[in-house]
Scaffold this motif. Structure first.
Motif, PDB file in Angstrom:
ATOM      1  N   PRO A  96       1.362  24.706 -11.365  1.00  0.00           N
ATOM      2  CA  PRO A  96       0.746  24.972 -10.059  1.00  0.00           C
ATOM      3  C   PRO A  96       1.509  25.973  -9.205  1.00  0.00           C
ATOM      4  O   PRO A  96       0.899  26.804  -8.522  1.00  0.00           O
ATOM      5  N   VAL A 100      -4.558  24.160  -2.255  1.00  0.00           N
ATOM      6  CA  VAL A 100      -3.699  23.457  -3.208  1.00  0.00           C
ATOM      7  C   VAL A 100      -4.062  23.857  -4.635  1.00  0.00           C
ATOM      8  O   VAL A 100      -5.100  23.439  -5.158  1.00  0.00           O
ATOM      9  N   LEU A 126      -3.866  23.603  -8.644  1.00  0.00           N
ATOM     10  CA  LEU A 126      -3.628  22.477  -9.539  1.00  0.00           C
ATOM     11  C   LEU A 126      -3.207  22.912 -10.931  1.00  0.00           C
ATOM     12  O   LEU A 126      -3.139  22.092 -11.852  1.00  0.00           O
ATOM     13  N   TYR A 181      -7.715  25.680 -11.217  1.00  0.00           N
ATOM     14  CA  TYR A 181      -8.376  24.949 -10.141  1.00  0.00           C
ATOM     15  C   TYR A 181      -7.561  25.074  -8.857  1.00  0.00           C
ATOM     16  O   TYR A 181      -6.333  24.963  -8.864  1.00  0.00           O
ATOM     17  N   THR A 221      -6.580  17.802 -15.397  1.00  0.00           N
ATOM     18  CA  THR A 221      -5.271  18.360 -15.065  1.00  0.00           C
ATOM     19  C   THR A 221      -4.203  17.388 -15.576  1.00  0.00           C
ATOM     20  O   THR A 221      -4.524  16.349 -16.152  1.00  0.00           O
ATOM     21  N   SER A 238       6.758  20.825  -6.662  1.00  0.00           N
ATOM     22  CA  SER A 238       5.931  21.110  -5.488  1.00  0.00           C
ATOM     23  C   SER A 238       6.784  21.871  -4.488  1.00  0.00           C
ATOM     24  O   SER A 238       8.006  21.965  -4.636  1.00  0.00           O
ATOM     25  N   ILE A 289     -10.142  15.194 -11.167  1.00  0.00           N
ATOM     26  CA  ILE A 289      -8.847  15.566 -10.601  1.00  0.00           C
ATOM     27  C   ILE A 289      -8.216  14.339  -9.951  1.00  0.00           C
ATOM     28  O   ILE A 289      -8.784  13.764  -9.019  1.00  0.00           O
ATOM     29  N   LEU A 298      -2.387  13.694  -7.603  1.00  0.00           N
ATOM     30  CA  LEU A 298      -1.876  15.035  -7.885  1.00  0.00           C
ATOM     31  C   LEU A 298      -2.006  15.929  -6.659  1.00  0.00           C
ATOM     32  O   LEU A 298      -1.085  16.678  -6.315  1.00  0.00           O
ATOM     33  N   ILE A 299      -3.142  15.885  -5.997  1.00  0.00           N
ATOM     34  CA  ILE A 299      -3.339  16.690  -4.784  1.00  0.00           C
ATOM     35  C   ILE A 299      -2.322  16.298  -3.717  1.00  0.00           C
ATOM     36  O   ILE A 299      -1.706  17.153  -3.069  1.00  0.00           O
ATOM     37  N   LEU A 324       1.129  17.732  -4.776  1.00  0.00           N
ATOM     38  CA  LEU A 324       1.265  19.194  -4.748  1.00  0.00           C
ATOM     39  C   LEU A 324       1.137  19.785  -3.352  1.00  0.00           C
ATOM     40  O   LEU A 324       1.510  20.943  -3.146  1.00  0.00           O
TER      41      LEU A 324
END
Length: 296
Positions: free
Chosen positions: A39, A78, A80, A138, A188, A211, A281, A285-286, A289
């Motif tokens: 990412p 963001v 991914l 993404y 992902t 991140s 997704i 993860l979101i 990150l």
């Protein structure tokens, strides 16, 4: 963080040769690659394309020191990662790289090689290349308008990762994502803690990923006062970026590592997802990150 509405853009990225996304931490003699675009790498790649599409020069990040600028997407956008697809995609190719490190090196081409006048600086590496027909990337955001602006970078390309070049062939979206908890194959990688808490026996490949830690700028237009232990070069700017299409560096302080897991594409795992048309997704993860905020 409570996610309400979230939107997705899909990028189809064409590599022009083999790619290397160096696994860190790692050996200096055994250069291994991630099997996908991390990412943080995708963020820098897309930000540079956005700057070029707006008429700015490709940014030179300079030495790795205290004032080395970051050029990445804004925190509200963001990335991914991007993942290889297509008939020609395959596991990383491993080879040897031997010979002179510098382009100015000429000892190998001399007709007569006497006693070396200086250090020849020969490299002896094993090296991995990710070979892919296409990469699907993404980017998600709660800001549909700013996300949609990234569709302007179709046709632009640049260096990506430690080695290799690619360009954006097409984009699609923005698509509104729906939230659900179910058993599905994630599109992902997944933060490892979240994956194994809910799926303790699932097999997966484990990576260290990163991140960003963002500077609290109070409007993004102040100079960082953070002092770090590296040497200092002249600061290129006192202004920080407010969007992907301006010329200013990003208000990033550092990277923060986290363990990530990649499960087989056919393996369903129970997670809390945002999804659209077969794309799943993990919400964790979101959250990971988006990164943290530094108040120093």
């Amino acid at each position: 963080m409570v996610i309400t509405e979230m939107y997705l853009i899909i990028f189809k990225i064409k590599p022009t040769a083999g790619l290397t996304f160096r696994v860190l931490p790692g050996s200096i003699l055994d250069i291994t690659t991630y099997s996908f675009v991390p990412p943080t790498t995708l963020s820098g790649f897309l930000r540079r394309l956005a700057m070029m599409s707006a008429g700015f020069d490709f940014p030179n990040t300079g030495p790795n020191d205290q004032n080395t600028p970051f050029y990445v997407l804004p925190r509200e956008l963001v990335p991914l990662g991007a993942y290889p697809v297509g008939a020609c995609s395959r596991p990383a190719h491993r080879t040897y790289r031997k010979g002179p490190r510098d382009l100015g090196h000429k000892a190998f081409s001399d007709l007569y090689r006497g006693k070396a006048s200086g250090r020849e600086n020969i490299q002896l590496h094993t090296w991995e290349y990710l070979l892919a027909e296409e990469l699907v990337g993404y980017v998600v955001s709660e800001n549909e308008k700013e996300l949609a602006r990234l569709m302007e970078i179709i046709g632009y390309g640049s260096k990506m990762g430690k080695e290799g070049y690619a360009f954006v062939e097409s984009t699609s979206g923005p698509f509104q994502l729906q939230r659900t908890e179910l058993k599905a194959a994630p599109s992902t990688f997944v933060p490892a803690d979240d994956l194994f808490e809910k799926n303790p026996r699932v097999p997966a490949d484990i990576f260290t990923l990163y991140s960003f830690v963002w500077l609290e700028t109070g409007g993004n237009q102040v100079e960082s006062q953070k002092k770090r232990g590296r040497r200092k070069s002249p600061s290129p700017s006192k202004l920080y970026s407010t969007n992907a299409f301006d010329e200013h560096p990003s208000p990033v302080v550092k990277y923060k590592p986290f363990p990530a897991a990649r499960v087989d594409g056919q393996t369903g795992v129970m997670l809390d997802y945002l999804h659209y048309d077969g794309i799943f997704i993990p919400i964790s993860l979101i959250e990971t990150l988006r990164g943290g905020i530094s108040h120093e």
